[in-house]
Design a protein around this motif. Structure first.
Motif, PDB file in Angstrom:
ATOM      1  N   THR A   1      92.785  55.390  95.116  1.00 19.74           N
ATOM      2  CA  THR A   1      92.083  56.394  95.916  1.00 19.74           C
ATOM      3  C   THR A   1      91.840  55.933  97.342  1.00 19.74           C
ATOM      4  N   ASP A   2      92.320  54.746  97.659  1.00 19.72           N
ATOM      5  CA  ASP A   2      92.054  54.180  98.985  1.00 19.72           C
ATOM      6  C   ASP A   2      93.350  53.656  99.599  1.00 19.72           C
ATOM      7  N   SER A   3      94.352  54.520  99.689  1.00 22.09           N
ATOM      8  CA  SER A   3      95.641  54.117 100.261  1.00 22.09           C
ATOM      9  C   SER A   3      95.513  53.941 101.771  1.00 22.09           C
ATOM     10  N   PRO A   4      96.252  52.978 102.340  1.00 25.53           N
ATOM     11  CA  PRO A   4      96.211  52.785 103.792  1.00 25.53           C
ATOM     12  C   PRO A   4      96.682  54.031 104.532  1.00 25.53           C
ATOM     13  N   PRO A   5      96.211  54.255 105.753  1.00 26.39           N
ATOM     14  CA  PRO A   5      96.639  55.425 106.535  1.00 26.39           C
ATOM     15  C   PRO A   5      98.154  55.459 106.702  1.00 26.39           C
ATOM     16  N   GLY A   6      98.740  56.634 106.517  1.00 22.32           N
ATOM     17  CA  GLY A   6     100.178  56.791 106.696  1.00 22.32           C
ATOM     18  C   GLY A   6     100.997  56.421 105.485  1.00 22.32           C
ATOM     19  N   GLU A   7     100.370  55.846 104.454  1.00 26.13           N
ATOM     20  CA  GLU A   7     101.113  55.463 103.263  1.00 26.13           C
ATOM     21  C   GLU A   7     101.208  56.635 102.301  1.00 26.13           C
ATOM     22  N   GLN A   8     102.381  56.865 101.755  1.00 24.86           N
ATOM     23  CA  GLN A   8     102.579  57.935 100.782  1.00 24.86           C
ATOM     24  C   GLN A   8     101.883  57.540  99.482  1.00 24.86           C
ATOM     25  N   PRO A   9     100.938  58.332  98.976  1.00 21.93           N
ATOM     26  CA  PRO A   9     100.251  57.961  97.734  1.00 21.93           C
ATOM     27  C   PRO A   9     101.209  57.993  96.543  1.00 21.93           C
ATOM     28  N   ILE A  10     100.958  57.127  95.588  1.00 23.88           N
ATOM     29  CA  ILE A  10     101.776  57.049  94.385  1.00 23.88           C
ATOM     30  C   ILE A  10     101.068  57.807  93.274  1.00 23.88           C
ATOM     31  N   GLY A  11     101.764  58.746  92.678  1.00 25.09           N
ATOM     32  CA  GLY A  11     101.169  59.614  91.677  1.00 25.09           C
ATOM     33  C   GLY A  11     101.017  58.953  90.322  1.00 25.09           C
TER      34      GLY A  11
ATOM     35  N   GLN B   1      92.665  47.004  89.792  1.00 23.36           N
ATOM     36  CA  GLN B   1      92.762  47.278  91.230  1.00 23.36           C
ATOM     37  C   GLN B   1      93.996  46.618  91.835  1.00 23.36           C
ATOM     38  N   LEU B   2      94.307  45.392  91.393  1.00 24.54           N
ATOM     39  CA  LEU B   2      95.487  44.705  91.913  1.00 24.54           C
ATOM     40  C   LEU B   2      96.758  45.504  91.632  1.00 24.54           C
ATOM     41  N   PHE B   3      96.804  46.145  90.469  1.00 22.24           N
ATOM     42  CA  PHE B   3      97.982  46.931  90.130  1.00 22.24           C
ATOM     43  C   PHE B   3      97.954  48.308  90.781  1.00 22.24           C
ATOM     44  N   ASP B   4      96.857  49.032  90.607  1.00 20.34           N
ATOM     45  CA  ASP B   4      96.786  50.417  91.075  1.00 20.34           C
ATOM     46  C   ASP B   4      96.945  50.520  92.590  1.00 20.34           C
ATOM     47  N   CYS B   5      96.352  49.600  93.328  1.00 19.64           N
ATOM     48  CA  CYS B   5      96.344  49.692  94.793  1.00 19.64           C
ATOM     49  C   CYS B   5      97.227  48.651  95.475  1.00 19.64           C
TER      50      CYS B   5
END
Length: 456
Positions: free
Chosen positions: A369-379, A347-351
């Motif tokens: 799967t729980d990115s902060p609002p407005g943050e571009q998700p990392i694929g 979790q520390l790495f993925d998020c």
């Protein structure tokens, strides 16, 4: 984003001021032991003392929240983080002050990797109980940083290693060595219109010592080897590193950003985002900060790349240790094991963008799967590539010198390096005197220098 950064760090600075004052007052607090001192007040739950969380989603707190939800019926197991400072040097000073006062304010100490030896040597932390032995899933490179005289005193919470960030249109090829990187950085200024080529962090703080070590290593030099100060034996290589800094600073060329002498990690990230520099040395957490910014993407693809530094990096990170003065050492042990287990490290790495301390977290990273609002998700592809680059960099990295007097050593080293690197004109360093000062600091002896000649 910059406004958010300053709001966040204004709070951190105020917190640092408050706890800095507290650290001065704590030695006046009484304690109860065989010498007749009276007890310090207890506290409910488990208190973790740490620096500022630089992750995009405050993942350290997210892990604490998960722990608390799992133990919501037991007030004695409820945990909280106290962020004592955003500056590593101040964190260490405040934790040391509390420990010297036998303070039971904190149960778990989050220690920068080189501090573990100091806190173990002064018996401010206890040997970490390992009922099942050392967990082989932890990166083998990290064990030295949690061990003192053969005894494990902490568990590694997150690793850290220097990475090279570059704008895709600036890099001609993967640099072969530090001189080649500086050459490409200078070319990026003339050929691609970047105001400066390479952003370093050489301000007078621990990050400055890290960058200075990497510069010296990048030119084939060394400072400490096999527990001996050897900088005088590598005077030629150190002189080459200093000459490269001089030659690449304005007004000669702009191969190195002119602000590097005062820059910290966050400042360099802002300069890189604004396309003020073509290349940047920074830690892994910078990747998530950059990748979350829509400006750093074009058609869904990242406009920047990341790779290991073209030379050894400092192997850093934070370790979790149990305070010798905690009244809740068993509860603290359980919390530390939770915070460093396989799920937490992933979790520390993925998020959060932290470099994990377990091999398993590098093998199968998954997009958060729980990115902060407005943050571009990392694929998935970008996350997997980042894991590969971090692991390669860690395999080539080197720890900082292991000594209980590391803080004094670092202060002397960076003061001398900065004096030689940033004074106008070429500075003639007395390397024999430099080595004498470093040997005294390394062994914990008092160091006295002339302000006009800080390197002897």
């Amino acid at each position: 984003m910059r406004a958010g950064y300053f709001r966040r760090h204004r709070t951190a600075m105020l917190a640092g001021l408050v706890f800095g004052i507290a650290a001065v007052l704590v030695p006046l607090a009484p304690w109860n032991d065989s010498a007749g001192r009276t007890p310090c007040p207890g506290h409910t739950g488990i208190v973790v003392a740490a620096g500022t969380d630089v992750s995009a989603g405050a993942e350290r707190q997210a892990l604490i929240n998960t722990w608390n939800s799992q133990h919501q019926d037991d007030p004695d197991l409820q945990a909280r983080i106290v962020e004592i400072s955003s500056v590593a040097d101040l964190q260490r000073s405040q934790l040391a002050a509390v420990s010297e006062a036998y303070g039971c304010d904190y149960d778990v100490l989050m220690l920068d990797a080189p501090w573990t030896a100091e806190f173990a040597a002064r018996k401010a932390i206890v040997p970490f109980p390992l009922p099942h032995g050392w967990d082989g899933d932890f990166l083998r490179e990290l064990r030295q940083s949690v061990t003192w005289h053969g005894t494990v005193y902490a568990l590694p919470f997150n690793a850290d290693v220097g990475l090279l960030y570059y704008w895709n249109d600036a890099r001609r090829q993967a640099p072969v060595g530090l001189p080649d990187l500086l050459g490409q950085a200078a070319e990026a200024v003339t050929a691609h219109g970047f105001p400066a080529g390479y952003a370093l962090q050489l301000a007078d703080y621990e990050g400055g010592a890290v960058n200075a070590l990497e510069l010296i290593w990048g030119f084939g030099g060394d400072v400490v080897r096999d527990d001996r100060v050897v900088i005088d034996a590598y005077a030629t290589q150190v002189r080459s590193a200093l000459a490269a800094v001089h030659a690449n600073l304005p007004p000669q060329v702009a191969g190195i950003d002119r602000t590097s002498g005062d820059a910290t990690e966050e400042y360099s990230i802002q300069a890189f985002e604004a396309r003020q520099v073509a290349f940047m040395r920074n830690w892994p957490y910078a990747f998530r900060t950059l990748a979350a910014d829509p400006r750093m993407r074009a058609g869904g693809r990242l406009r920047f790349g990341v790779s290991p530094l073209p030379g050894p990096s400092v192997l850093g990170g934070q370790n979790l240790a149990i305070s010798a003065y905690s009244r809740k050492q068993e509860q603290a042990r359980r919390l530390v094991e939770f915070l460093t287990d396989q799920k937490a490290e992933s979790q520390l790495f993925d998020c959060g963008g932290f470099a994990p301390t377990r091999e398993s977290a590098y093998e199968a990273p998954r997009p958060c799967t729980d990115s902060p609002p407005g943050e571009q998700p990392i694929g998935q592809a970008d996350l997997t590539q980042l894991a590969v680059q971090i692991r390669q960099a860690i395999a080539r990295a080197r720890p900082r010198p292991m000594t209980p007097a590391y803080q004094e050593f670092s202060e002397v080293f960076r003061r001398c390096f900065r004096a030689a690197a940033f004074q106008p004109g070429e500075v003639d360093v007395d390397y024999a005197a430099f080595a004498r000062l470093l040997r005294a600091a390394y062994s914990g002896r008092p160091v006295h220098t002339d302000p006009d000649r800080p390197c002897g």
